[in-house]
Write a protein that holds these residues in place. Structure first.
Motif, PDB file in Angstrom:
ATOM      1  N   PHE A  41      30.210 -28.730  -7.742  1.00 35.26           N
ATOM      2  CA  PHE A  41      31.581 -29.000  -7.294  1.00 35.26           C
ATOM      3  C   PHE A  41      31.616 -29.952  -6.103  1.00 35.26           C
ATOM      4  O   PHE A  41      32.680 -30.179  -5.516  1.00 35.26           O
ATOM      5  CB  PHE A  41      32.299 -27.697  -6.940  1.00 35.26           C
ATOM      6  N   GLY A  42      30.486 -30.485  -5.761  1.00 35.61           N
ATOM      7  CA  GLY A  42      30.425 -31.467  -4.686  1.00 35.61           C
ATOM      8  C   GLY A  42      30.477 -30.895  -3.285  1.00 35.61           C
ATOM      9  O   GLY A  42      30.825 -31.608  -2.331  1.00 35.61           O
ATOM     10  N   VAL A  43      30.113 -29.625  -3.125  1.00 38.26           N
ATOM     11  CA  VAL A  43      30.100 -29.012  -1.792  1.00 38.26           C
ATOM     12  C   VAL A  43      28.746 -28.338  -1.569  1.00 38.26           C
ATOM     13  O   VAL A  43      27.948 -28.179  -2.504  1.00 38.26           O
ATOM     14  CB  VAL A  43      31.233 -27.969  -1.648  1.00 38.26           C
ATOM     15  N   SER A  44      28.501 -27.911  -0.332  1.00 34.66           N
ATOM     16  CA  SER A  44      27.247 -27.224   0.001  1.00 34.66           C
ATOM     17  C   SER A  44      27.354 -25.730  -0.319  1.00 34.66           C
ATOM     18  O   SER A  44      28.452 -25.193  -0.527  1.00 34.66           O
ATOM     19  CB  SER A  44      26.917 -27.407   1.487  1.00 34.66           C
ATOM     20  N   GLN A  45      26.197 -25.107  -0.323  1.00 35.32           N
ATOM     21  CA  GLN A  45      26.166 -23.666  -0.599  1.00 35.32           C
ATOM     22  C   GLN A  45      26.915 -22.895   0.470  1.00 35.32           C
ATOM     23  O   GLN A  45      27.672 -21.955   0.178  1.00 35.32           O
ATOM     24  CB  GLN A  45      24.702 -23.195  -0.681  1.00 35.32           C
ATOM     25  N   GLY A  46      26.729 -23.243   1.748  1.00 33.54           N
ATOM     26  CA  GLY A  46      27.431 -22.562   2.833  1.00 33.54           C
ATOM     27  C   GLY A  46      28.941 -22.741   2.762  1.00 33.54           C
ATOM     28  O   GLY A  46      29.696 -21.812   3.043  1.00 33.54           O
ATOM     29  N   TRP A  47      29.362 -23.929   2.348  1.00 28.85           N
ATOM     30  CA  TRP A  47      30.795 -24.197   2.266  1.00 28.85           C
ATOM     31  C   TRP A  47      31.438 -23.361   1.159  1.00 28.85           C
ATOM     32  O   TRP A  47      32.491 -22.774   1.341  1.00 28.85           O
ATOM     33  CB  TRP A  47      31.018 -25.683   1.999  1.00 28.85           C
ATOM     34  N   LEU A  48      30.761 -23.284  -0.009  1.00 28.08           N
ATOM     35  CA  LEU A  48      31.270 -22.464  -1.104  1.00 28.08           C
ATOM     36  C   LEU A  48      31.275 -20.986  -0.718  1.00 28.08           C
ATOM     37  O   LEU A  48      32.210 -20.244  -1.059  1.00 28.08           O
ATOM     38  CB  LEU A  48      30.430 -22.679  -2.358  1.00 28.08           C
ATOM     39  N   SER A  49      30.256 -20.555   0.018  1.00 28.08           N
ATOM     40  CA  SER A  49      30.194 -19.156   0.452  1.00 28.08           C
ATOM     41  C   SER A  49      31.353 -18.814   1.384  1.00 28.08           C
ATOM     42  O   SER A  49      31.930 -17.715   1.300  1.00 28.08           O
ATOM     43  CB  SER A  49      28.860 -18.890   1.160  1.00 28.08           C
ATOM     44  N   ARG A  50      31.733 -19.741   2.267  1.00 32.00           N
ATOM     45  CA  ARG A  50      32.867 -19.484   3.168  1.00 32.00           C
ATOM     46  C   ARG A  50      34.173 -19.354   2.398  1.00 32.00           C
ATOM     47  O   ARG A  50      35.015 -18.515   2.731  1.00 32.00           O
ATOM     48  CB  ARG A  50      32.963 -20.611   4.206  1.00 32.00           C
ATOM     49  N   ILE A  51      34.339 -20.170   1.345  1.00 30.47           N
ATOM     50  CA  ILE A  51      35.549 -20.050   0.527  1.00 30.47           C
ATOM     51  C   ILE A  51      35.618 -18.679  -0.136  1.00 30.47           C
ATOM     52  O   ILE A  51      36.671 -18.023  -0.162  1.00 30.47           O
ATOM     53  CB  ILE A  51      35.590 -21.162  -0.541  1.00 30.47           C
ATOM     54  N   ILE A  52      34.494 -18.234  -0.654  1.00 30.38           N
ATOM     55  CA  ILE A  52      34.461 -16.943  -1.352  1.00 30.38           C
ATOM     56  C   ILE A  52      34.782 -15.802  -0.395  1.00 30.38           C
ATOM     57  O   ILE A  52      35.568 -14.895  -0.714  1.00 30.38           O
ATOM     58  CB  ILE A  52      33.093 -16.736  -2.026  1.00 30.38           C
ATOM     59  N   HIS A  53      34.174 -15.824   0.805  1.00 25.82           N
ATOM     60  CA  HIS A  53      34.320 -14.691   1.725  1.00 25.82           C
ATOM     61  C   HIS A  53      35.646 -14.679   2.469  1.00 25.82           C
ATOM     62  O   HIS A  53      35.917 -13.745   3.230  1.00 25.82           O
ATOM     63  CB  HIS A  53      33.154 -14.691   2.727  1.00 25.82           C
ATOM     64  N   LYS A  54      36.486 -15.656   2.237  1.00 23.27           N
ATOM     65  CA  LYS A  54      37.841 -15.599   2.781  1.00 23.27           C
ATOM     66  C   LYS A  54      38.733 -14.668   1.974  1.00 23.27           C
ATOM     67  O   LYS A  54      39.772 -14.223   2.462  1.00 23.27           O
ATOM     68  CB  LYS A  54      38.458 -16.998   2.801  1.00 23.27           C
ATOM     69  N   ASP A  55      38.322 -14.378   0.745  1.00 24.24           N
ATOM     70  CA  ASP A  55      39.117 -13.547  -0.157  1.00 24.24           C
ATOM     71  C   ASP A  55      38.337 -12.267  -0.458  1.00 24.24           C
ATOM     72  O   ASP A  55      37.186 -12.319  -0.893  1.00 24.24           O
ATOM     73  CB  ASP A  55      39.419 -14.308  -1.449  1.00 24.24           C
ATOM     74  N   THR A  56      38.958 -11.109  -0.232  1.00 32.67           N
ATOM     75  CA  THR A  56      38.265  -9.829  -0.446  1.00 32.67           C
ATOM     76  C   THR A  56      37.892  -9.635  -1.907  1.00 32.67           C
ATOM     77  O   THR A  56      36.776  -9.176  -2.222  1.00 32.67           O
ATOM     78  CB  THR A  56      39.154  -8.666   0.015  1.00 32.67           C
ATOM     79  N   ASP A  57      38.781  -9.982  -2.823  1.00 31.04           N
ATOM     80  CA  ASP A  57      38.492  -9.815  -4.251  1.00 31.04           C
ATOM     81  C   ASP A  57      37.345 -10.721  -4.691  1.00 31.04           C
ATOM     82  O   ASP A  57      36.448 -10.280  -5.421  1.00 31.04           O
ATOM     83  CB  ASP A  57      39.738 -10.128  -5.068  1.00 31.04           C
ATOM     84  N   LEU A  58      37.338 -11.964  -4.239  1.00 30.34           N
ATOM     85  CA  LEU A  58      36.235 -12.873  -4.586  1.00 30.34           C
ATOM     86  C   LEU A  58      34.917 -12.390  -3.996  1.00 30.34           C
ATOM     87  O   LEU A  58      33.860 -12.510  -4.632  1.00 30.34           O
ATOM     88  CB  LEU A  58      36.550 -14.290  -4.082  1.00 30.34           C
ATOM     89  N   THR A  59      34.969 -11.808  -2.816  1.00 32.53           N
ATOM     90  CA  THR A  59      33.739 -11.287  -2.187  1.00 32.53           C
ATOM     91  C   THR A  59      33.150 -10.151  -3.004  1.00 32.53           C
ATOM     92  O   THR A  59      31.932 -10.094  -3.224  1.00 32.53           O
ATOM     93  CB  THR A  59      34.049 -10.799  -0.761  1.00 32.53           C
ATOM     94  N   GLN A  60      33.982  -9.233  -3.469  1.00 32.81           N
ATOM     95  CA  GLN A  60      33.491  -8.115  -4.273  1.00 32.81           C
ATOM     96  C   GLN A  60      32.910  -8.601  -5.600  1.00 32.81           C
ATOM     97  O   GLN A  60      31.859  -8.110  -6.037  1.00 32.81           O
ATOM     98  CB  GLN A  60      34.620  -7.115  -4.513  1.00 32.81           C
ATOM     99  N   ARG A  61      33.554  -9.544  -6.227  1.00 33.40           N
ATOM    100  CA  ARG A  61      33.049 -10.078  -7.501  1.00 33.40           C
ATOM    101  C   ARG A  61      31.754 -10.869  -7.294  1.00 33.40           C
ATOM    102  O   ARG A  61      30.842 -10.821  -8.132  1.00 33.40           O
ATOM    103  CB  ARG A  61      34.123 -10.963  -8.143  1.00 33.40           C
ATOM    104  N   PHE A  62      31.654 -11.547  -6.186  1.00 30.60           N
ATOM    105  CA  PHE A  62      30.433 -12.279  -5.864  1.00 30.60           C
ATOM    106  C   PHE A  62      29.263 -11.319  -5.627  1.00 30.60           C
ATOM    107  O   PHE A  62      28.140 -11.555  -6.088  1.00 30.60           O
ATOM    108  CB  PHE A  62      30.686 -13.146  -4.629  1.00 30.60           C
ATOM    109  N   THR A  63      29.525 -10.212  -4.937  1.00 30.66           N
ATOM    110  CA  THR A  63      28.475  -9.206  -4.697  1.00 30.66           C
ATOM    111  C   THR A  63      28.003  -8.591  -6.005  1.00 30.66           C
ATOM    112  O   THR A  63      26.797  -8.384  -6.211  1.00 30.66           O
ATOM    113  CB  THR A  63      29.007  -8.114  -3.757  1.00 30.66           C
ATOM    114  N   ALA A  64      28.932  -8.304  -6.906  1.00 27.58           N
ATOM    115  CA  ALA A  64      28.546  -7.748  -8.213  1.00 27.58           C
ATOM    116  C   ALA A  64      27.727  -8.747  -9.009  1.00 27.58           C
ATOM    117  O   ALA A  64      26.765  -8.368  -9.706  1.00 27.58           O
ATOM    118  CB  ALA A  64      29.802  -7.346  -8.982  1.00 27.58           C
TER     119      ALA A  64
END
Length: 204
Positions: A41-64
């Motif tokens: 998607f043209g971004v870094s791993q850290g940048w994508l991780s910050r987007i995910i962890h801004k949303d509680t639902d995305l964080t839970q799905r990412f952990t699973a």
């Protein structure tokens, strides 16, 4: 402010390509690295991780998704171990590959694949501790008691000669003879004085 337009653009790309599950989480579950997913998607791993962890639902799905990827690493390690040839160099290489996958699995799912610390079973016998305390206290009390008894015995031994001397006089034999003399010698003296006064005439 520049990150917000980029964040909106990345989210639009993800939604256009099938959503977070198909574009991100399913790829992670399959064993693809977060770096590879972010770079698509043209971004870094850290940048994508910050987007995910801004949303509680995305964080839970990412952990699973990461936990599912840990199982993939474990299965890959088993496959490598089963298919390795008898060659010494091949075995050494597979050993390293298995070690890396074990470490990755522990990072993604420490609860399942991480090394558990040894459990220390500590049992405290409260009743035994209480009895030991009572024994120590009884010993501490009995020591002064034994000392007092010993001192009393020594005092009794010192008093025994004094009691004997007081009963018999300064010299036991003399006191005994004095008692006899009280009934004998003294009586004889009195009788002599009486006889002298009676038998001796006046003027002689």
């Amino acid at each position: 402010m520049a990150s917000r337009p980029l964040e909106s653009f990345v989210k639009q790309q993800i939604e256009a390509q099938g959503g977070w599950d198909a574009c991100v989480f399913e790829r992670i579950e399959a064993g693809e690295t977060q770096t590879a997913v972010a770079q698509s998607f043209g971004v870094s791993q850290g940048w994508l991780s910050r987007i995910i962890h801004k949303d509680t639902d995305l964080t839970q799905r990412f952990t699973a998704a990461r936990r599912s990827r840990a199982r993939v690493y474990a299965e890959e390690a088993k496959t490598l171990a089963d298919d390795v040839s008898a060659d010494r160099d091949a075995i050494a290489k597979v050993r390293e590959q298995i070690g890396v996958r074990r470490w990755l699995a522990a990072v993604d799912d420490r609860e399942t694949f991480g090394e558990q610390p040894p459990q220390v079973n500590v049992q405290v016998n409260v009743e035994g501790m209480h009895l030991d305390s009572l024994r120590h206290r009884m010993v501490e009390i009995s020591r002064p008691l034994e000392q007092a008894i010993a001192e009393g015995q020594r005092a009794d031994l010192k008093l025994l000669p004094a009691a004997s001397s007081s009963a018999n006089g300064a010299d036991g034999s003399e006191a005994s003879s004095g008692a006899v003399n009280g009934n004998g010698a003294r009586g004889m003296t009195v009788s002599r004085q009486h006889s002298d006064s009676v038998t001796t005439p006046e003027g002689i």
